[in-house]
Scaffold this motif. Structure first.
Motif, PDB file in Angstrom:
ATOM      1  N   PHE A 587       0.841  -1.194   0.000  1.00 55.14           N
ATOM      2  CA  PHE A 587       0.000   0.000   0.000  1.00 55.14           C
ATOM      3  C   PHE A 587       0.876   1.245   0.000  1.00 55.14           C
ATOM      4  O   PHE A 587       1.950   1.258   0.614  1.00 55.14           O
ATOM      5  CB  PHE A 587      -0.894   0.049   1.250  1.00 55.14           C
ATOM      6  N   GLU A 588       0.394   2.254  -0.669  1.00 58.61           N
ATOM      7  CA  GLU A 588       1.034   3.563  -0.538  1.00 58.61           C
ATOM      8  C   GLU A 588       0.613   4.150   0.805  1.00 58.61           C
ATOM      9  O   GLU A 588      -0.481   3.872   1.324  1.00 58.61           O
ATOM     10  CB  GLU A 588       0.635   4.458  -1.707  1.00 58.61           C
ATOM     11  N   SER A 590      -0.532   7.045   2.248  1.00 61.64           N
ATOM     12  CA  SER A 590      -1.832   7.671   2.522  1.00 61.64           C
ATOM     13  C   SER A 590      -2.974   6.686   2.275  1.00 61.64           C
ATOM     14  O   SER A 590      -3.978   6.675   2.999  1.00 61.64           O
ATOM     15  CB  SER A 590      -2.013   8.922   1.663  1.00 61.64           C
ATOM     16  N   GLU A 591      -2.823   5.859   1.266  1.00 60.58           N
ATOM     17  CA  GLU A 591      -3.827   4.849   0.950  1.00 60.58           C
ATOM     18  C   GLU A 591      -3.982   3.879   2.124  1.00 60.58           C
ATOM     19  O   GLU A 591      -5.106   3.491   2.501  1.00 60.58           O
ATOM     20  CB  GLU A 591      -3.390   4.113  -0.316  1.00 60.58           C
ATOM     21  N   LYS A 595      -7.517   3.422   3.915  1.00 62.51           N
ATOM     22  CA  LYS A 595      -8.228   2.187   3.596  1.00 62.51           C
ATOM     23  C   LYS A 595      -8.090   1.122   4.680  1.00 62.51           C
ATOM     24  O   LYS A 595      -9.024   0.341   4.917  1.00 62.51           O
ATOM     25  CB  LYS A 595      -7.730   1.625   2.267  1.00 62.51           C
ATOM     26  N   ASP A 618      -0.318  16.282  -6.678  1.00 57.40           N
ATOM     27  CA  ASP A 618      -0.385  14.847  -6.946  1.00 57.40           C
ATOM     28  C   ASP A 618       0.810  14.442  -7.799  1.00 57.40           C
ATOM     29  O   ASP A 618       0.998  14.977  -8.898  1.00 57.40           O
ATOM     30  CB  ASP A 618      -1.655  14.517  -7.726  1.00 57.40           C
ATOM     31  N   GLY A 622       1.500   8.546  -8.259  1.00 54.84           N
ATOM     32  CA  GLY A 622       0.399   8.320  -7.337  1.00 54.84           C
ATOM     33  C   GLY A 622      -0.948   8.546  -7.990  1.00 54.84           C
ATOM     34  O   GLY A 622      -1.869   7.732  -7.875  1.00 54.84           O
ATOM     35  N   ILE A 628      -4.440   7.038  -6.896  1.00 57.31           N
ATOM     36  CA  ILE A 628      -4.702   7.540  -5.546  1.00 57.31           C
ATOM     37  C   ILE A 628      -5.060   9.023  -5.645  1.00 57.31           C
ATOM     38  O   ILE A 628      -4.247   9.838  -6.076  1.00 57.31           O
ATOM     39  CB  ILE A 628      -3.467   7.352  -4.642  1.00 57.31           C
ATOM     40  N   ASP A 630      -8.290  10.400  -3.528  1.00 57.69           N
ATOM     41  CA  ASP A 630      -9.092  10.800  -2.374  1.00 57.69           C
ATOM     42  C   ASP A 630      -8.316  10.723  -1.060  1.00 57.69           C
ATOM     43  O   ASP A 630      -8.440  11.596  -0.201  1.00 57.69           O
ATOM     44  CB  ASP A 630     -10.340   9.914  -2.298  1.00 57.69           C
ATOM     45  N   ALA A 631      -7.503   9.657  -0.887  1.00 58.80           N
ATOM     46  CA  ALA A 631      -6.868   9.396   0.412  1.00 58.80           C
ATOM     47  C   ALA A 631      -6.036  10.565   0.938  1.00 58.80           C
ATOM     48  O   ALA A 631      -6.237  10.997   2.078  1.00 58.80           O
ATOM     49  CB  ALA A 631      -6.031   8.123   0.334  1.00 58.80           C
ATOM     50  N   ASP A 690       3.310  13.772  -2.114  1.00 63.52           N
ATOM     51  CA  ASP A 690       3.453  12.381  -1.675  1.00 63.52           C
ATOM     52  C   ASP A 690       4.721  11.718  -2.172  1.00 63.52           C
ATOM     53  O   ASP A 690       4.945  10.538  -1.899  1.00 63.52           O
ATOM     54  CB  ASP A 690       2.239  11.564  -2.120  1.00 63.52           C
TER      55      ASP A 690
END
Length: 722
Positions: A587-588, A590-591, A595, A618, A622, A628, A630-631, A690
């Motif tokens: 997972f990244e 922030s994700e 999540k 952004d 990402g 990605i 919303d996160a 990010d």
């Protein structure tokens, strides 16, 4: 001269002409807004899916559809010739013109005629080929090639065009666009009757009826296909669709994607020759009394492309040029650098099949792999994937040599040697570093600091600052391996520290294997797949060495390497299943927080007036690579001290592109200037992002310009909040 050196030379010539990037920059901004408005009336993703399916079917059935089209066209009265090569196509058209005594050929716009260099061929035969499309006429008079497949003269200002008009017509022409268009119309109108041959391309060909479809914004397309006694239509096999349903799929989206129009001005369907037998014949014409339609179907590498699984989907292209319109480097250097005959990203992947691999070697250097082209493509063509395939094939054909290749193939895949090289680099930078920054470098390296200030490599790296295990605070909710990435480990350890702090605070036991090294993306992105494969195996062995619930990356390009490229590189290898398992639990940052840990809801109490304006950049990897969006925004909205302000150009590249920013800092610097202007328009005092690569690029550019805007990774902002 290496392809990198040749690209630098060509790019420098383009950068010396600010009119190119001014014109393309203005167009890019206007296009983005107009295209969004034009597509708003459609279910864009639904229509993309239909178009993609239609093209997949057509290319799959192409041999059968070609036979059907030829039979139907001949039945309708057309003469059809199949040309395997560009030379064969030119010879057929040239011989036909000579046999009929043609002295003048009036041409509607056709990129396929540019592909086979038809005009030059006819001129050698003493036959004048005159472009009737306004943009193509301008380019022809200037002695150039089109810089854009839809708008050939887009790189020229109206003043430059007026100068071309003045020279071509032998009288002063003012830089007034309506006047210039009207003048050209008057100059060319009589030529259509004088011509013995009219020439066109075709956007589509319908197999069931033998119909060709021509889409234009000027009336010349209909004039060249009706007034001259002979009409020659040149098109590639890839234009054939089974039925009119395929035509409908394209027409609904083509103009919207290409020029942000609801529909082009002229959409012409031709089945057989238009009857213009009552018109007078030009002097010297030796043709038949009845009009003739000749259709030349061109292969010139298309069938080889169809039979190549890596490149087949390039034939799904409908030539809207959206990939050029949204490309950050195209908007800086234009199509004469980012292209051979076909321009921008689609040009990069089809040029090897039409004009050879050497012709594609230099233009492909322009690709940042930002993936904007994929999102803009109405046929959903994965152009970035094919650019990587081009690079791999170029490397296989002619392996690069020198320090760069040695580093990618021997130093980077050897973790101890790589760490030693970075340690020596950190020590060697001392004379140039001040307060953690490098503001200027000597000699040829000076170009690296021309557009930005570089961060100095810290002597203490992330692996020196954190342990192999950081316990969770409070109840342990999960265990995660943190993949630190080269840039965090050796350049921005403060980001990695913040990541670990935030994860541990929220109940994650963080493990940081000290054996981890580069993810392998640099050699993979430059076509050195064997080196990338070796590094992929090393990465799997390190990440699989101890059990964990998750793998966390806070560098989106590395997230792409782990999630998407590991299984691909190790397909068929004994480690393939382990690679898939690793990719599935990666997972990244922030994700993962949103999540898995379910963070990102609510906000602490603080008066609105006291919040600091903040905006978010952004990263391409990402935003487009990992999807990605919303996160990070949900997390930023929980920060009590900040007010999030969105940019007006979300998702625009900053020009980093990994090796690109170091190989071509001048080009990357102009892409960066556009991004900085976008950031400044928000009025933000803090920029969140990010990706450490974007931090290197944007923070360095802001500091070079003396901007007070602070740049922080989202992990740093979340850690400060704690």
């Amino acid at each position: 001269m290496t392809r990198q050196e040749e690209f630098r030379r060509r790019a420098a010539e383009a950068l010396a002409k600010p009119g190119i990037r001014n014109a393309l920059g203005r167009f890019g901004t206007a296009y983005r807004l107009a295209r969004a408005e034009a597509l708003a009336v459609l279910d864009y993703e639904g229509h993309r899916a239909k178009l993609r399916a239609s093209k997949e079917e057509a290319i799959e059935r192409l041999p059968e559809l070609a036979i059907q089209f030829i039979e139907a066209a001949r039945k309708a009265g057309a003469v059809v010739y199949e040309a395997n090569t560009a030379d064969q196509a030119c010879a057929y058209i040239g011989n036909l013109a000579k046999e009929r005594g043609v002295r003048l050929v009036m041409k509607s716009k056709s990129m396929v005629s540019e592909e086979i260099e038809l005009n030059h061929y006819l001129e050698k035969l003493g036959i004048h080929a005159l472009e009737a499309d306004c943009g193509e006429w301008i380019i022809q008079q200037a002695g150039e090639r089109p810089s854009h497949s839809v708008m050939p003269a887009i790189h020229l200002s109206k003043e430059e065009v007026a100068a071309i008009y003045t020279k071509a017509l032998g009288r002063p022409i003012p830089p007034d666009i309506p006047f210039m268009v009207s003048t050209l119309r008057q100059e060319l109108r009589g030529k259509f009757v004088e011509a013995g041959m009219g020439f066109s391309g075709a956007n589509l060909a319908v197999a069931e009826t033998g119909t060709i479809v021509i889409v234009t914004n000027e009336g010349n397309g209909r004039l060249v296909t009706t007034l001259p006694p002979i009409h020659v239509a040149l098109l590639g096999y890839d234009k054939i669709v089974p039925t009119f349903d395929g035509v409908a799929h394209q027409l609904k989206i083509l103009a919207k994607a290409a020029t942000a129009q609801g529909l082009t001005v002229y959409t012409t369907f031709i089945t057989g020759k238009v009857d213009a037998s009552a018109l007078p014949r030009p002097a010297g014409f030796k043709g038949l009394t009845q009009p003739e339609l000749h259709i030349v179907l061109l292969d010139n590498g298309r069938m080889a492309m169809r039979n190549d699984p890596e490149f087949r989907e390039a034939l799904y292209c409908i030539r809207c040029a959206a990939c050029a319109n949204v490309c950050p480097t195209y908007r800086v250097i234009g199509g004469h650098v980012f292209g051979h005959i076909y321009t921008a990203v689609i040009g990069t992947v089809i040029t090897p099949f039409h004009h050879g691999w050497d012709a594609a070697a230099v233009p492909q250097e322009a690709c940042l792999l930002c993936r904007a082209c994929f999102d803009a493509c109405p046929s959903k063509i994965d152009l970035p994937r094919m650019v990587l395939a081009v690079r791999e094939r170029l490397e296989e054909r002619k392996p690069t040599k020198g320090i760069r290749a040695f580093f990618l193939n021997h130093i980077l895949p050897n973790p101890p040697l790589f760490r030693m090289a970075l340690r020596l680099l950190a020590l060697g930078q001392t004379p140039f570093a001040q307060d953690g920054r490098i503001r200027s470098l000597p000699g040829p390296l000076k170009r690296l600091t021309g557009n930005r200030i570089l961060p100095a490599l810290p002597l203490r790296r992330l692996r020196d600052l954190i342990g192999e295990k950081t316990s969770a605070q409070g109840e342990r909710k999960a265990t995660a391996i943190f993949f630190g990435s080269c840039l965090q480990d050796f350049m921005f350890p403060e980001i990695g520290q913040a990541v670990v702090k935030v994860l541990a605070h929220h109940g994650v036991e963080v493990r940081f294997p000290k054996a981890q090294s580069c993810c392998g993306l640099p050699p993979y992105y430059e076509g050195h797949h064997e080196a990338a494969k070796r590094m992929a195996k090393q990465l799997v062995e390190v990440l699989d060495a101890e059990p964990s619930d998750y793998i966390i990356s806070a560098t989106p390009p590395c997230g792409i390497a782990i999630k998407q490229y590991l299984p691909k590189l190790l397909k068929g290898d004994p480690l393939e299943m382990k690679a898939k398992a690793i990719s599935e639990k990666c997972f990244e940052f922030s994700e993962f927080l949103v999540k898995v840990l379910r963070l990102g809801d609510g906000r602490g109490e603080m008066p609105e007036g006291e919040r600091t304006p903040l905006t978010y950049h952004d990263s391409c990897s990402g935003f487009r690579g990992l999807r990605i969006y919303d996160a990070p925004r949900r997390l930023l909205k929980t920060l009590r001290r900040y007010e999030l302000r969105e940019m007006d150009e979300i998702g625009e590249c900053c020009g980093f592109g990994g090796h690109f920013t170091f190989d071509y800092p001048d080009v990357a610097g102009h892409v960066l200037d556009r991004k900085i202007a976008t950031i400044e328009r928000t009025g933000a005092r803090v920029l969140a992002l990010d990706s450490p690569g974007c931090m290197l690029q944007i923070r360095g550019g802001l500091e070079q310009q003396g901007s007070p805007i602070q740049v922080k990774h989202i992990a740093q902002l979340l850690a400060e909040e704690l």
